[in-house]
Design a protein around this motif. Structure first.
Motif, PDB file in Angstrom:
ATOM      1  N   ILE A 173     -17.599  34.871 -22.695  1.00 23.60           N
ATOM      2  CA  ILE A 173     -16.752  33.683 -22.597  1.00 23.60           C
ATOM      3  C   ILE A 173     -16.488  33.356 -21.130  1.00 23.60           C
ATOM      4  CG2 ILE A 173     -14.470  32.717 -23.151  1.00 23.60           C
ATOM      5  CD1 ILE A 173     -14.414  34.374 -25.647  1.00 23.60           C
ATOM      6  N   CYS A 174     -16.493  32.054 -20.826  1.00 17.93           N
ATOM      7  CA  CYS A 174     -16.128  31.618 -19.474  1.00 17.93           C
ATOM      8  C   CYS A 174     -14.626  31.353 -19.453  1.00 17.93           C
ATOM      9  CB  CYS A 174     -16.890  30.348 -19.097  1.00 17.93           C
ATOM     10  SG  CYS A 174     -16.311  29.649 -17.544  1.00 17.93           S
ATOM     11  N   HIS A 175     -13.891  32.080 -18.607  1.00 11.71           N
ATOM     12  CA  HIS A 175     -12.437  31.892 -18.552  1.00 11.71           C
ATOM     13  C   HIS A 175     -12.057  30.631 -17.811  1.00 11.71           C
ATOM     14  CE1 HIS A 175     -11.272  36.327 -19.434  1.00 11.71           C
ATOM     15  NE2 HIS A 175     -11.864  35.711 -20.429  1.00 11.71           N
ATOM     16  N   HIS A 176     -13.039  30.028 -17.177  1.00  6.94           N
ATOM     17  CA  HIS A 176     -12.689  28.803 -16.466  1.00  6.94           C
ATOM     18  C   HIS A 176     -12.803  27.575 -17.352  1.00  6.94           C
ATOM     19  CE1 HIS A 176     -11.697  26.531 -12.958  1.00  6.94           C
ATOM     20  NE2 HIS A 176     -12.507  25.618 -13.455  1.00  6.94           N
ATOM     21  N   CYS A 177     -13.961  27.405 -18.028  1.00  8.18           N
ATOM     22  CA  CYS A 177     -14.153  26.161 -18.785  1.00  8.18           C
ATOM     23  C   CYS A 177     -14.236  26.391 -20.287  1.00  8.18           C
ATOM     24  CB  CYS A 177     -15.390  25.417 -18.291  1.00  8.18           C
ATOM     25  SG  CYS A 177     -16.939  26.196 -18.753  1.00  8.18           S
ATOM     26  N   GLY A 178     -14.208  27.659 -20.728  1.00 10.69           N
ATOM     27  CA  GLY A 178     -14.185  27.909 -22.161  1.00 10.69           C
ATOM     28  C   GLY A 178     -15.556  28.047 -22.815  1.00 10.69           C
ATOM     29  N   TRP A 179     -16.623  27.954 -22.049  1.00 11.86           N
ATOM     30  CA  TRP A 179     -17.978  28.132 -22.601  1.00 11.86           C
ATOM     31  C   TRP A 179     -18.082  29.476 -23.318  1.00 11.86           C
ATOM     32  CZ3 TRP A 179     -22.851  26.145 -23.270  1.00 11.86           C
ATOM     33  CH2 TRP A 179     -23.899  27.062 -23.411  1.00 11.86           C
ATOM     34  N   GLU A 180     -18.769  29.492 -24.473  1.00  7.54           N
ATOM     35  CA  GLU A 180     -18.911  30.716 -25.264  1.00  7.54           C
ATOM     36  C   GLU A 180     -20.344  30.902 -25.695  1.00  7.54           C
ATOM     37  OE1 GLU A 180     -14.946  30.754 -27.968  1.00  7.54           O
ATOM     38  OE2 GLU A 180     -16.748  31.676 -28.813  1.00  7.54           O
ATOM     39  N   THR A 188     -23.787  34.282 -15.985  1.00  4.27           N
ATOM     40  CA  THR A 188     -22.838  33.279 -15.498  1.00  4.27           C
ATOM     41  C   THR A 188     -22.821  32.075 -16.429  1.00  4.27           C
ATOM     42  OG1 THR A 188     -24.537  32.318 -14.105  1.00  4.27           O
ATOM     43  CG2 THR A 188     -23.045  33.885 -13.042  1.00  4.27           C
ATOM     44  N   CYS A 189     -21.752  31.300 -16.298  1.00  2.02           N
ATOM     45  CA  CYS A 189     -21.561  30.133 -17.149  1.00  2.02           C
ATOM     46  C   CYS A 189     -22.501  29.008 -16.716  1.00  2.02           C
ATOM     47  CB  CYS A 189     -20.109  29.673 -17.040  1.00  2.02           C
ATOM     48  SG  CYS A 189     -19.793  28.097 -17.825  1.00  2.02           S
ATOM     49  N   PRO A 190     -23.260  28.421 -17.659  1.00  2.00           N
ATOM     50  CA  PRO A 190     -24.176  27.343 -17.290  1.00  2.00           C
ATOM     51  C   PRO A 190     -23.456  26.066 -16.833  1.00  2.00           C
ATOM     52  CG  PRO A 190     -24.150  27.661 -19.666  1.00  2.00           C
ATOM     53  CD  PRO A 190     -23.325  28.764 -19.079  1.00  2.00           C
ATOM     54  N   ASN A 191     -22.173  25.919 -17.196  1.00  2.00           N
ATOM     55  CA  ASN A 191     -21.430  24.723 -16.769  1.00  2.00           C
ATOM     56  C   ASN A 191     -20.877  24.854 -15.370  1.00  2.00           C
ATOM     57  OD1 ASN A 191     -21.636  23.325 -19.168  1.00  2.00           O
ATOM     58  ND2 ASN A 191     -19.834  24.337 -20.023  1.00  2.00           N
ATOM     59  N   CYS A 192     -20.253  26.025 -15.099  1.00  2.00           N
ATOM     60  CA  CYS A 192     -19.451  26.080 -13.881  1.00  2.00           C
ATOM     61  C   CYS A 192     -19.780  27.274 -12.993  1.00  2.00           C
ATOM     62  CB  CYS A 192     -17.958  26.057 -14.228  1.00  2.00           C
ATOM     63  SG  CYS A 192     -17.350  27.543 -14.982  1.00  2.00           S
ATOM     64  N   GLY A 193     -20.742  28.106 -13.386  1.00  2.00           N
ATOM     65  CA  GLY A 193     -21.187  29.174 -12.503  1.00  2.00           C
ATOM     66  C   GLY A 193     -20.273  30.390 -12.426  1.00  2.00           C
TER      67      GLY A 193
HETATM   68 ZN   LIG Z   1     -17.567  27.783 -17.260  1.00  2.00          ZN
END
Ligand SMILES: [Zn+2]
Ligand SMILES: [Zn+2]
Length: 618
Positions: free
Chosen positions: A367-374, A342-347
């Motif tokens: 890749i996180c499709h919500h906040c763009g984390w890669e 999971t994305c460390p920023n937004c879960g």
């Molecule tokens: Zn995210």
């Protein structure tokens, strides 16, 4: 002895992005009587001098300066000594501030093309001439809106000659042109304005008619920009202010638009120009993916679809395969311990992407499709160190991969938001020239739907279920409109396949059988029962904390507190749902829980919003 003097108290709306939290006007005073509503002035705020608009001037009061108190400060210099917004614009900003629960100043800034003045607090000569042009409301004005620049350009091309007196307004105009149009409209030199959603904020003086083309198109909402306003809502208020005619044109109307037309709030024209053109509609078939599973086919492509794809290859034709998910899979899961990346920023669960580097090397990323984390795809599971992962759910990249395996040697292209505009144009050109066998696309293709659907002999929705898995009261409507849009553009020589795990789903059935009225009756009834728009106004209240339980507790405490207030104030038409986990579950590393406020009327909703401790999102 110090004499008392005439003091003018006034409300000012700050024109700065950072003032978005200041929902209400600020109070200042002036000793001069030369102030009127709509002037642009400077005000001291947090040790800075910022531009603002005089919102309300109170009658003068005879008092001692010291009676005012230290809280209220004098205004600074007057920047522009005549009203810079029309009274209609001020009214519109007030309505919208209430509706979207933010400072009207945010909307005033969207109406104001002279951003340079807000920054430099100075006015150059060219700007002054444009701003000084007097308001003249003797002319009748008409606004014609299109969802995107492409639609607008088509319309202009088709109507050349007829549009001599019209101006065209969209987001990609030069700043200078933008200012000129603003001035021409305000001074009544322009009759017809053709534009995209930004045109709704122009300084109309006597707007008689608003026409919204392809009204179901979601580009009328600014989901990409904050505030998330809808040009259709704004148009509704403009109609109220100018008492103008408001017409929506739509091939497949939204539930809300159809309801409004039934209530005679808008005029709705059903655009059946497409169905008139053809004698017979396309061949449509629903494919039951449950049966495929029972038969032992675990692939996301059904046997029927595979056969059809083979047929496309044999006949040297082309096909469009639609799937509403970017990347390779929905999530990457450890096969041994079940760990989900999971994305460390937004879960949000991370999506696996496969890319080619410039030197041809294959790179795997999450890749996180919500906040763009890669991040690069890890080799091992962080909890059990296993290296065995499985992909859950399919994305367009996976379809690309499967097609490469089962039908090798065919040209496959992908159209989604992971590729740039130039690549998209090239892909569409090649597709039209029959150089691409299979085009795999996300919703992104809708902007080019006419070009693509005229070429594809086969169109397949890989999974209609991805629409219905979205927790949104408008999910069914989106699926219905999507299927209808494709169907309307296909003719009897084209095939349309819809794969789903729930083939009995009524929405899909109604959509392929063109039963809008049935769909509408069912949907409007359920919205009435569940108290969703158009029967209510919604607001989300957001609570965050680094500890998940604490965040939940904050939300549920607030729910009790607000419900008490609702009882005290006897607001019978309002309900509060939740706490519901945020979507996404985290924001900047903090856990998010939300409450949903549903109110029958706006003023009741806003009473609750004034007292809430949560962050409000409309
Ligand atoms: Zn995210
Ligand atoms: Zn593991």
């Amino acid at each position: 002895m110090i004499k008392s003097q005439e003091i003018y108290l006034l409300e000012v709306i700050p024109l700065t992005r950072s003032a978005r939290v200041l929902k209400d006007p600020l109070l200042y005073y002036s000793l001069k009587n030369n102030l009127q509503e709509g002037l642009m002035i400077l005000i001291p705020l947090r040790k800075k001098n910022i531009p603002g608009v005089v919102w309300r001037v109170f009658p003068p009061q005879k008092m001692f300066l010291r009676q005012i108190g230290f809280q209220i400060q004098p205004i600074g210099q007057i920047l522009i000594s005549q009203p810079v917004f029309t009274s209609a614009q001020l009214k519109l900003a007030e309505y919208l501030g209430n509706y979207y629960w933010i400072s009207p100043g945010i909307f005033l800034q969207m109406m104001w093309p002279f951003k340079n003045i807000l920054r430099s607090k100075k006015i150059n000569r060219q700007d002054k001439v444009l701003i000084d042009s007097p308001i003249d409301s003797r002319i009748d004005q008409k606004l014609i809106l299109f969802p995107q620049i492409g639609h607008l350009e088509n319309f202009v091309k088709q109507n050349q000659g007829k549009l001599k007196d019209a101006v065209i307004f969209h987001s990609q105009l030069r700043v200078k042109k933008n200012k000129e149009i603003w001035s021409q409209i305000k001074s009544g030199q322009v009759k017809t304005i053709i534009g995209t959603r930004q045109a709704i904020f122009l300084p109309f003086v006597n707007l008689r008619e608003i026409i919204i083309n392809e009204a179901e198109n979601h580009h009328y909402s600014s989901w990409d920009l904050s505030p998330h306003y809808s040009a259709k809502i704004v148009a509704g208020y403009l109609k109220k202010i100018f008492n103008s005619k408001l017409k929506f044109i739509s091939a497949t109307p939204t539930i809300q638009d159809y309801y409004l037309s039934q209530k005679k709030k808008i005029e709705l024209e059903i655009d059946n120009s497409l169905s008139k053109l053809k004698k017979e509609s396309c061949q449509t078939e629903i494919i039951d993916l449950q049966k495929e599973l029972a038969r032992g086919n675990f692939s996301i492509l059904s046997q029927k679809l595979e056969e059809e794809l083979n047929g496309i290859v044999k006949k040297n034709q082309s096909a469009l395969l639609f799937l509403g998910r970017r990347g390779f899979s929905k999530a990457l899961v450890c096969q041994d311990c079940g760990y989900v990346f999971t994305c460390p920023n937004c879960g949000t669960s991370l999506t696996r992407h496969i890319e080619k580097s410039p030197n041809g090397e294959i790179i795997e990323k999450l890749i996180c499709h919500h906040c763009g984390w890669e991040q690069p795809k890890p080799k091992n599971c962080p909890t059990c160190h296993s290296y065995r992962f499985k992909n859950v759910g399919s994305g367009v990249q996976k379809i690309e991969y499967i097609l490469g395996r089962i039908l090798p040697g065919q040209k496959v292209a992908r159209l989604d938001s992971d590729i740039n505009k130039n690549e998209i144009i090239q892909i569409i050109n090649e597709f039209q020239e029959n150089k691409i066998r299979f085009l795999i696309a996300t919703q992104k293709f809708l902007s080019y739907a006419n070009l693509i659907l005229s070429q594809a002999k086969l169109v397949a929705i890989i999974s209609a279920d991805t629409f219905l898995s979205i927790p949104d009261f408008q999910a069914a409507e989106e699926l219905f409109i999507f299927i209808q849009k494709i169907k309307q553009k296909l003719n009897s020589s084209q095939k349309f396949l819809i794969q789903t795990y729930s083939p009995q789903n009524k929405i899909i059935q109604w959509a392929i059988n063109d039963q809008f009225e049935k769909f509408y009756q069912n949907e409007i009834q359920s919205r009435r029962q569940l108290n969703y728009p158009p029967f209510s106004y919604l607001a989300y209240l957001e609570f965050t904390h680094k500890n998940k339980l604490e965040a939940y507790q904050k939300a549920s405490d607030e729910k009790l507190r607000l419900e008490k207030a609702i009882r005290q104030w006897q607001l019978s038409s309002i309900e509060i749902l939740g706490p519901i986990a945020g979507l996404p579950p985290m924001k900047k590393g903090l856990f998010v829980w939300r409450l949903l406020v549903k109110a029958k009327n706006l003023s009741d909703r806003n009473k609750i919003l004034t007292i809430t401790k949560g962050r409000v999102e409309i």
